[in-house]
Design an enzyme around this catalytic site. Structure first.
Site, short mmCIF file in Angstrom:
data_model
loop_
_atom_site.label_atom_id
_atom_site.label_comp_id
_atom_site.label_asym_id
_atom_site.label_seq_id
_atom_site.Cartn_x
_atom_site.Cartn_y
_atom_site.Cartn_z
N TYR A 125 66.95 80.70 -17.91
CA TYR A 125 66.28 81.68 -18.77
C TYR A 125 67.07 82.97 -18.92
O TYR A 125 66.60 83.90 -19.57
CB TYR A 125 64.89 82.01 -18.22
CG TYR A 125 63.89 80.91 -18.44
CD1 TYR A 125 64.05 79.67 -17.81
CD2 TYR A 125 62.79 81.10 -19.26
CE1 TYR A 125 63.14 78.66 -18.00
CE2 TYR A 125 61.87 80.08 -19.45
CZ TYR A 125 62.05 78.87 -18.81
OH TYR A 125 61.15 77.86 -19.01
N LYS A 192 66.80 71.72 -6.44
CA LYS A 192 67.46 70.42 -6.69
C LYS A 192 68.89 70.55 -6.13
O LYS A 192 69.89 70.30 -6.80
CB LYS A 192 67.47 70.15 -8.21
CG LYS A 192 67.92 68.77 -8.61
CD LYS A 192 66.88 67.70 -8.40
CE LYS A 192 67.45 66.33 -8.68
NZ LYS A 192 66.54 65.24 -8.32
N ASP A 227 61.62 67.26 -8.03
CA ASP A 227 60.96 66.07 -8.58
C ASP A 227 59.95 65.50 -7.58
O ASP A 227 58.83 65.12 -7.95
CB ASP A 227 61.98 65.00 -9.04
CG ASP A 227 63.18 64.88 -8.13
OD1 ASP A 227 63.29 65.67 -7.18
OD2 ASP A 227 64.02 63.99 -8.34
N ASP A 251 58.47 77.55 -14.06
CA ASP A 251 57.75 77.48 -15.34
C ASP A 251 57.04 76.13 -15.46
O ASP A 251 55.84 76.05 -15.76
CB ASP A 251 58.78 77.66 -16.47
CG ASP A 251 58.11 77.90 -17.81
OD1 ASP A 251 56.88 78.11 -17.84
OD2 ASP A 251 58.81 77.88 -18.83
#
Ligand code: NAD
Length: 364
Positions: A125, A192, A227, A251
């Site tokens: 972002y 991640k 995930d 988000d």
């Protein structure tokens, strides 16, 4: 009684209706708040030449605290998101979004009580992007290949994902301080890092280092891959407590968390920095419902609960939260979205203003 001055930004679309409902509820608690109206959004463009007039930021800088309705970001006009601009201008680096089960919402789970703490200023972002087909992209691709960093298809567009030590340290510290101040037990860093070694890897490494500073705080620390986090949240959300995430995962996971407890109509939020705080619902301006007096103001009202706690008005915050619980719990005077989830039909639902009346009646 302490008097507070708060900047009020009604915003676009359904913003004026839900902020009016919120304001009436907060005023009914008796807390002494002077609202300084400073509007922003698509609808002030013509008059002010910008969707975010400088006097709005000045008002927040002066009062330190603001509460806002949603603001429209038109797609494909080059008009930057006012919400992102406010967060950047005021360094509101932590986005706090609690997800709490409230009986009567028809949500899938009745035992969720977690808080998303999302980094607000960097990651994908940051807005550092290069358009497909430009000389800049060709240069970047050549640079990456020359340095042996990898091959990128020539017809790619590229968005950079900067994650800094500074940004991560202050975010994770914020998550721990929030956990301590709010009687929480655990902070989980979500990432991640197994794939994105230099961005998420840095986030994880930095989070672990900050966690060591809090080793004696009584707050546990662990980390989870994003995930797997999503799957576990859907399977069994109850054990999750405070989640600290980089911007993009924050988000997405915060919308998932809102879905666990009944959806966008009831999900509140706050954007907080070292100096300023801006409270707002997670949902957008829902333009198709503008002026219809139908939408659910709960997310805006619950954002005011977060604001009241921030203003050190815990009793008023508890009263508003309990009144919302009582109103939703009774299932009688609720808005169309809740009615539809509960009964499959919107019949018997009430409008935005009537729902606010019900919350005020339940303030006791
Ligand atoms: P949205 O959240 O405005 O609406 C999507 C749908 O969710 C609505 O059509 C409605 O069915 C439902 N909904 C949303 N809020 C509700 C409420 N309070 N009560 C009942 N139902 C509700 O999302 P969108 O349509 O993707 O976005 C509309 C505009 O809002 C866009 O311009 C977007 O950029 C902007 N937006 C602003 C913010 C913000 O100001 N922080 C956040 C998200 C989106």
């Amino acid at each position: 009684m302490v008097k507070h001055t708060v900047t009020l930004i009604p915003g676009d679309g359904i913003g004026p209706e839900i902020t009016t409902a919120m304001r009436r509820v907060v005023e009914a608690t008796g807390v002494d708040i002077e609202w300084e109206l400073a509007d922003a959004g698509e609808h002030v463009m013509d008059e002010c030449g910008t969707p975010l007039p400088e006097h709005v930021l000045d008002s927040i800088r002066k009062n330190k605290v603001a509460i806002k309705g949603p603001i429209t970001t038109p797609i494909g006009t080059g008009f930057r998101s006012v919400n992102v601009a406010i967060r950047k201008a005021l360094e509101l680096y932590a986005c706090v979004r609690p997800s709490v089960s409230i009986p009567g919402t028809g949500a899938r789970y009745d035992d969720v009580d977690l808080v998303i703490v999302r980094e607000n200023t960097e990651d994908l972002y940051a807005g550092v992007e290069f358009e497909q087909g430009t000389a800049d992209v060709a240069e970047l691709i050549a640079f990456a290949e020359e340095r042996g960093a990898g091959t990128i298809r020539p017809d790619s567009g590229i968005s950079l994902k900067p994650i800094s030590v500074t940004g991560t340290e202050r975010l994770v510290r914020f998550a721990f301080e929030y956990a301590i101040a709010n009687g929480r037990e655990r902070v989980t860093a979500v990432h991640k890092a197994n794939i994105l070694k230099y961005s998420d890897g840095l986030f994880l490494h930095t989070a672990r280092r900050v966690a060591e500073e809090y080793a004696d705080s009584g707050i546990e620390f662990d980390d989870y891959i994003v995930d797997a986090t999503c799957m576990q949240l859907v399977l069994n959300p109850a054990p999750w407590d405070v989640l600290a995430l980089p911007n993009l995962y924050g988000d997405i996971v915060s919308d998932l968390a809102a879905g666990l407890v009944g959806g966008l109509g009831i999900a509140p939020g706050a954007n907080i920095g070292d100096e300023f705080a801006v409270f707002e619902p997670v949902h957008g301006s829902a333009p198709k419902y503008t002026g219809k007096d139908v939408v659910n103001p709960t997310a805006e009202i619950l954002s005011s609960v977060l604001m009241l706690r921030h203003l050190d008005e815990p009793e008023a915050a508890d009263r508003v939260f309990d009144a919302v619980r009582a109103t939703l719990g009774s299932g009688e005077r609720v808005t169309y979205d809740i009615k539809r989830t509960l009964t499959g039909s919107t019949e018997g639902s009430v409008g935005t203003a009537a729902y606010a009346d019900a919350v005020i009646d339940n303030l006791g």
